[in-house]
Motif scaffolding. Sequence first.
Motif, PDB file in Angstrom:
ATOM      1  N   LYS A  66       0.854  -1.189   0.000  1.00  0.00           N
ATOM      2  CA  LYS A  66       0.000   0.000   0.000  1.00  0.00           C
ATOM      3  C   LYS A  66       0.889   1.237   0.000  1.00  0.00           C
ATOM      4  N   ASP A 278     -10.585   7.654  -5.946  1.00  0.00           N
ATOM      5  CA  ASP A 278      -9.196   7.610  -5.486  1.00  0.00           C
ATOM      6  C   ASP A 278      -9.106   7.947  -4.004  1.00  0.00           C
ATOM      7  N   ARG A 281     -10.099   5.374  -1.375  1.00  0.00           N
ATOM      8  CA  ARG A 281      -9.078   4.359  -1.062  1.00  0.00           C
ATOM      9  C   ARG A 281      -8.047   4.909  -0.073  1.00  0.00           C
ATOM     10  N   LEU A 330     -15.723  -0.554  -1.388  1.00  0.00           N
ATOM     11  CA  LEU A 330     -14.272  -0.685  -1.312  1.00  0.00           C
ATOM     12  C   LEU A 330     -13.870  -1.977  -0.613  1.00  0.00           C
ATOM     13  N   MET A 334     -11.423  -4.852  -2.162  1.00  0.00           N
ATOM     14  CA  MET A 334     -10.044  -4.982  -1.683  1.00  0.00           C
ATOM     15  C   MET A 334      -9.915  -5.656  -0.329  1.00  0.00           C
TER      16      MET A 334
END
Length: 884
Positions: A66, A278, A281, A330, A334
Amino acid sequence: MPSLNEIRSTFLNYFAKNGHEVVESSPLVPRNDPTLMFTNSGMVQFKNLFTGVEHRDYTRATSAQKCVRAGGKHNDLDNVGYTARHHTFFEMLGNFSFGDYFKEEAIPYAWELLTKEFGIDRNKLLVTVYHTDDEAATIWKKTAGLSDDRIIRIPTNDNFWMMGPTGPCGPCTEIFYDHGDQIWGGPPGSAEEDGDRFIEIWNLVFMQNEQFADGSMKALEMQSIDTGMGLERIGALLQGKHDNYDTDLMRSLIEASANATSTEPDGPGNVHHRVIADHLRSTSFLIADGVMPSNEGRGYVLRRIMRRAMRHAHLLGAQDPLMYRLVPALVTQMGAAYPELGRAKALIEETLKQEEGRFIQTLERGLRLLDDELEKLPEGSDLPGEAAFKLYDTYGFPLDLTQDALREKGRAVDTAGFDAAMAGQKAKARASWAGSGETSDAAIWLDLAEEHGPTEFLGYDTERAEGQVIAVVRDGAALTAAEQGDKVQIVVNQTPFYAESGGQVGDSGTLKTESGAARITDTRKTAGVFIHFAEVTKGRILPGEGAELEVDHARRAAIRANHSATHLLHEALREALGPHVAQRGSLNAEDRLRFDFSHAKALSPEEIEKVEAEVNAFIRQNTPVETRIMTPDDARAIGAQALFGEKYGDEVRVVSMGRAPTGKGADGKTWSIELCGGTHVKQTGDIGLCVVLGDSASSAGVRRIEALTGQAALDYLSAQDERLSEVASVLKAQPAEVVERVKALMDERKALTNEVAQLRRDLAMSGGAAEAPESHDINGIPFVAQVLSGVSGKDLPALIDAHKARIGSGAVLLIADAGGKAAVAAGVTEDLTGRVSAVDLVRAAVAELGGKGGGGRPDMAQGGGKDAANAEAAISAAEAVIGG
């Protein structure tokens, strides 16, 4: 078409098959690099392996890391949403060798993965190498069969990587994909290299040299590999897209944003959706990794990202908080790869909702005020810095949002004017602060705060981290160095050490640099600067050095347990005694806890037992201890207790623990909710055990409870058990029989004591202790006086009564000699108390015996003196009183 999740798995599985350890992504807050605000590449967590400082049980690794680039020198925030490949959050795929393999294997690995595993057309690939790296060029020719025109030599730092001005460095080779001549742009190194035709997809760094301060360079003994490939970029390529935001993962988030706002994903609001996707996240992952919105440091960057996304949601027409509603989408995308997202889902949603709810009010007011300011200006002119500062300082509208809003109008802000207004405000604050009665050395801490900003506290999530030494101070002055044996205060840019606050003591531990080491004995803070009180134990400590900081783990664990137990204790006291109970002070140290609370009377043993039992019941629940950031008003609205006398800012940390059928909070089942900036256990079970030692008065209307937790509590109970066993042994009984045996002994002792007292009285009255005196007449009043030995003062009243009964009418004075000191008692029969008082007789006798006062009733009085040798004089003094 492979999904991004499948591409990530393919990458990791490929290198796992080739002997690489699959290493989990490290947190976004780097623990081992104080120069970074956020983790921005895959190699960050391996930095110490590359330099040889750290060793692990593997020499090759692979990871999906990340990364966030939104603050400091790596800041892509302003470009996000407007370009195809800029992100605040992205994933970096990488493979690493720590002195294991080098170029001969790294290049073939890359080529095989791209062309075979991912199936990329080899004819679309070309590479760059550093212009002197003939070795890499040769390996590319041999491995991939690339012609010279597809191996481009670059003479600039674009193809030479350095960890810093000094240290490990080396050439790198970058792999590019050719999207075709229908897209403008030229190959790397050409005049048209900024076009979008040739896109870099992978960078392989060959860490083979060490750079020295004098400019010289030599080969490293341990040559290593560090690679980085952005998942979003390779994902777009493999999915046949030219825009990262068109990949399946990003597209799903964009569509979730469009559905939530009832707008088209590809309509006029396309940029807004891209920004929201974006920023969703980056904000979610930062919160999951322990970063909370604030007005400084990493928390401020998080807030900037959140608010930027929220403004774009506002531009899409969202009137209510939106971001938190997108978190499930999200997590679906993920959460499997990053389980921390699922674990922190509730915290992420609540933080986003709270922040956006407050910001909507700020945004609407700020935009109105901004429009008012613009109406006063000529068309197209920049906004004056003073106006931007007023929006920021008075109305809480951040500068970057003002700039973002003006950008869409083709305008800018006079940032020099803004900075000047900010400097003026700081000067006023400094003058006010300097006159507030702080310590004499406070000026240096304010100087450091102004120059470097407040210290970033990392200790909620870690007890070990790296920092950079900002200053070494002694007696209020900065030093150029601290030598072994010096006692100084050390300031670093970030620290895991908790500074004394809110009843919790400061941390201790160690600090190590390349040139020395120090023992940290305490940590405090002034003006936002954490001050580490230290003694240099080795070498010297220099400002500017990198430092490894490590908290004393056992001590911190004990402090955490005591602090969390204090919260449970507070609520248990409220439950047992009533809602009037409020905290009036506390101490959370490593060896004990102390809790002061409002209550008018001492606790009964039953109340103490109930409180202790309730605290331990919640400890045994072993439920998570949760922390949230809220406004003080919101926190109080859900029943949070505040620390008496504590000043709170615009936001507070709210710590919740314990589950109860009828509790507080949104769910109505949370047992304890308090405003608290301290460190706490992760689960209530980590406290172990709580033992209340007792209750005492602290001040008027305030009681104090002291208690032990964890090992200290166990040690205390063990010592108590050992003492009980000793008592049982002495009593020749089993421990369970001790109470009854002691009661029996106490009853026996009481009976014997009473028997002895009676025998003494009988002996005294019978003349055994002394010849039983006859009365003699003084002024018509029969008077009996006697000096006794072997009789205690408490026996005298009974003897007085016996003498009064014997003589029928008269006065009696008895003096007991107890080891040189005297006890005195006098008695007068009822018929004579009008003529003489027993009090007067005692006081006259006591004065001769070296004492003062004495008192009682006219018929019975007592007193005492220091010198029994003057007994005869005392009797004479009493006779004189009777004789008048």
